[in-house]
Design an enzyme around this catalytic site. Structure first.
Site, short mmCIF file in Angstrom:
data_model
loop_
_atom_site.label_atom_id
_atom_site.label_comp_id
_atom_site.label_asym_id
_atom_site.label_seq_id
_atom_site.Cartn_x
_atom_site.Cartn_y
_atom_site.Cartn_z
N ILE A 36 47.83 50.42 40.58
CA ILE A 36 49.22 50.08 40.22
C ILE A 36 49.33 49.46 38.83
CG2 ILE A 36 50.30 49.88 42.49
CD1 ILE A 36 49.61 46.93 42.51
N GLY A 37 48.22 49.15 38.25
CA GLY A 37 48.31 48.55 36.91
C GLY A 37 46.93 48.36 36.34
N HIS A 38 46.88 48.15 35.04
CA HIS A 38 45.60 47.74 34.48
C HIS A 38 45.83 46.85 33.29
CE1 HIS A 38 46.41 51.82 32.88
NE2 HIS A 38 46.42 51.11 31.77
N SER A 40 43.33 44.02 30.47
CA SER A 40 42.11 43.89 29.70
C SER A 40 40.87 43.85 30.59
CB SER A 40 42.21 42.63 28.85
OG SER A 40 42.77 41.59 29.61
N GLY A 42 40.35 45.35 33.80
CA GLY A 42 40.07 46.40 34.77
C GLY A 42 41.37 46.75 35.43
N ALA A 43 41.29 47.30 36.64
CA ALA A 43 42.52 47.80 37.26
C ALA A 43 42.99 46.91 38.40
CB ALA A 43 42.30 49.22 37.74
N VAL A 44 44.28 47.06 38.73
CA VAL A 44 44.88 46.37 39.87
C VAL A 44 45.33 47.45 40.86
CG1 VAL A 44 46.73 44.81 40.61
CG2 VAL A 44 45.63 44.47 38.39
N LYS A 59 43.04 42.75 42.26
CA LYS A 59 42.65 42.85 40.86
C LYS A 59 41.13 42.88 40.83
CE LYS A 59 43.45 40.33 36.47
NZ LYS A 59 44.32 39.31 35.84
N ASP A 153 49.92 33.50 28.25
CA ASP A 153 50.07 34.96 28.20
C ASP A 153 51.40 35.36 28.85
OD1 ASP A 153 49.33 37.49 27.42
OD2 ASP A 153 47.81 37.77 28.96
P1 ATP Z 1 46.31 41.37 30.57
O1 ATP Z 1 45.91 42.52 29.71
O2 ATP Z 1 47.79 41.10 30.54
O3 ATP Z 1 45.51 40.15 30.42
P2 ATP Z 1 45.08 41.56 33.13
O4 ATP Z 1 43.92 42.48 33.03
O5 ATP Z 1 44.78 40.13 33.09
O6 ATP Z 1 46.14 41.93 32.06
P3 ATP Z 1 47.12 41.41 35.20
O7 ATP Z 1 48.17 41.12 34.20
O8 ATP Z 1 46.80 40.35 36.19
O9 ATP Z 1 45.77 41.93 34.50
O10 ATP Z 1 47.51 42.74 35.98
C1 ATP Z 1 47.77 43.95 35.26
C2 ATP Z 1 49.00 44.65 35.81
O11 ATP Z 1 48.81 44.95 37.21
C3 ATP Z 1 50.28 43.80 35.77
O12 ATP Z 1 50.95 43.94 34.54
C4 ATP Z 1 51.08 44.40 36.93
O13 ATP Z 1 51.73 45.60 36.52
C5 ATP Z 1 50.01 44.77 37.94
N1 ATP Z 1 49.84 43.68 38.93
C6 ATP Z 1 49.05 42.59 38.80
N2 ATP Z 1 49.11 41.79 39.88
C7 ATP Z 1 49.96 42.39 40.74
C8 ATP Z 1 50.48 42.05 42.05
N3 ATP Z 1 50.10 40.93 42.67
N4 ATP Z 1 51.36 42.90 42.61
C9 ATP Z 1 51.73 44.03 41.97
N5 ATP Z 1 51.31 44.40 40.76
C10 ATP Z 1 50.43 43.59 40.13
MG MG Z 2 48.49 40.78 32.36
MG MG Z 3 45.24 38.58 31.74
#
Ligand code: ATP
Ligand code: MG
Ligand code: MG
Length: 329
Positions: A36-38, A40, A42-44, A59, A153
């Site tokens: 559903i997302g990614h 820096s 990895g993926a979520v 995550k 952030d």
């Molecule tokens: P960044 O590059 O912002 O540091 P990151 O790798 O730390 O990102 P997150 O921001 O925690 O990761 O998550 C990435 C994406 O995944 C979010 O922008 C969101 O779209 C999705 N996501 C994260 N946590 C959830 C959640 N609990 N429920 C639904 N979607 C989520």
């Molecule tokens: Mg993020």
């Molecule tokens: Mg982050």
């Protein structure tokens, strides 16, 4: 004898660190993983927890390869912090596992981020919807500031919306250990001038989040933060050197923007270059832009109408935004 490095990636000798992770196999517990997302790290993933029957977000953060030690330190920080915190407007922790140099951080599932929502709509979302997102996100931020942390952030991609109409601040991977802080942390386009300048001098405090919050308001209204067409180095230079960005009075289409004076004034007061001149977090919450909104009702309706638009997207676009629909499928 050499001193054991407590931050050796994956090392669980320190009982405080070991206590953060379950030793069970997450593959046994979570099914139906869908990305559903990614970011820096990895993926979520969206997943089903077959112990509780609940949908969750996972995550996955890997700490193998280059920079493994830094990544591990960040993981320990993010997990340790999320596990301790319970607040209505901060994403809820569920569980955490280690498997094959990867941390699985399990959280409550949210429908999507505020960045996903603005991406779906071809025209700007309505000002009361922006105000509602701001009000609830600010409540989460105010909590972090009260306990002397800086999120570092703040951006629409880190503001999540639940199907019950609650906004949650997410991604505590950059949170500061204390306030004031000194290091260069965040995502360039949303970074406060003093954070950029802290590279070679001085400290900054919670007001760096207020700047990022002002940039997030622009992002919610205009879909992108200022300077987004530039590379990150140029953007950092412009943020530090130029007058603060403003909410534009003309839309990309040439039409006059639909914003009220109250919204312009709120954004202006978040985006003062001198942190002392910015609204405090409390003052943001008391500002007429956010103070009077019935956020939950507005957000439920925003989610409803966003899903309606997603249903009508053509095949290609639908695939990209389908993640917003998982709870309805
Ligand atoms: P960044 O590059 O912002 O540091 P990151 O790798 O730390 O990102 P997150 O921001 O925690 O990761 O998550 C990435 C994406 O995944 C979010 O922008 C969101 O779209 C999705 N996501 C994260 N946590 C959830 C959640 N609990 N429920 C639904 N979607 C989520
Ligand atoms: Mg993020
Ligand atoms: Mg982050």
């Amino acid at each position: 004898m050499p001193v054991q490095n407590p931050l050796k990636p994956g090392n669980l000798k320190d009982p405080a660190i070991a206590a953060l992770f379950s030793s069970k196999d997450p593959e046994q517990r979570y099914n139906d993983l869908r990305e559903i997302g990614h970011g820096s790290f990895g993926a979520v993933y969206f997943a089903l927890d077959n112990e509780s029957g609940e949908n969750v977000a996972i995550k996955k953060m890997s700490f193998s390869g280059k920079q493994a030690a830094e990544r591990w330190a960040d993981i320990v920080k993010e997990v340790g912090f999320l596990k301790k915190i319970r607040h209505q407007h901060i994403v809820e922790y569920r569980a955490c596992f280690l498997k094959e140099q990867t941390c699985w951080l399990v959280m409550e599932y949210c429908v999507g981020s505020a960045a996903d929502i603005v991406e779906v709509h071809k025209t700007p979302i309505f000002e009361p919807e922006i105000a509602a997102i701001c009000q609830q996100a600010l409540n989460g931020l105010a909590y972090l500031h009260e306990i002397n942390r800086i999120h570092r952030d703040v951006k629409a991609g880190n503001i999540l919306l639940t199907d019950c109409g609650i906004v949650k601040l997410a991604d505590l991977g950059s949170i500061s250990a204390a306030c004031p802080a000194q290091s260069f942390v965040g995502t360039p386009y949303w970074m406060a001038p003093e954070v950029i300048l802290a590279m070679d001098e001085g400290h900054y405090d919670y007001r760096a989040d207020i700047w990022s919050f002002g940039i997030t308001c622009i992002e919610l209204a205009e879909r992108k933060p200022p300077f987004f067409n530039m590379n990150t180095m140029s953007a950092l230079y412009h943020i530090a050197q130029n007058d603060p960005p403003k909410l534009q009075s003309t839309l990309a289409t040439g039409e006059t923007a639909p914003w009220t004076e109250t919204f312009y004034s709120f954004v202006d007061q978040c985006l003062r270059k001198d942190p002392e001149q910015r609204l405090s977090t409390r003052a943001c919450l008391n500002h007429p832009f956010v103070a009077g909104t019935h956020a939950k009702t507005v957000i439920l309706e925003l989610i409803r109408r966003t899903k309606r638009v997603v249903r009508e997207l053509d095949n290609f676009q639908y695939k990209k935004m389908r993640k917003l629909m998982y709870l309805d499928e």
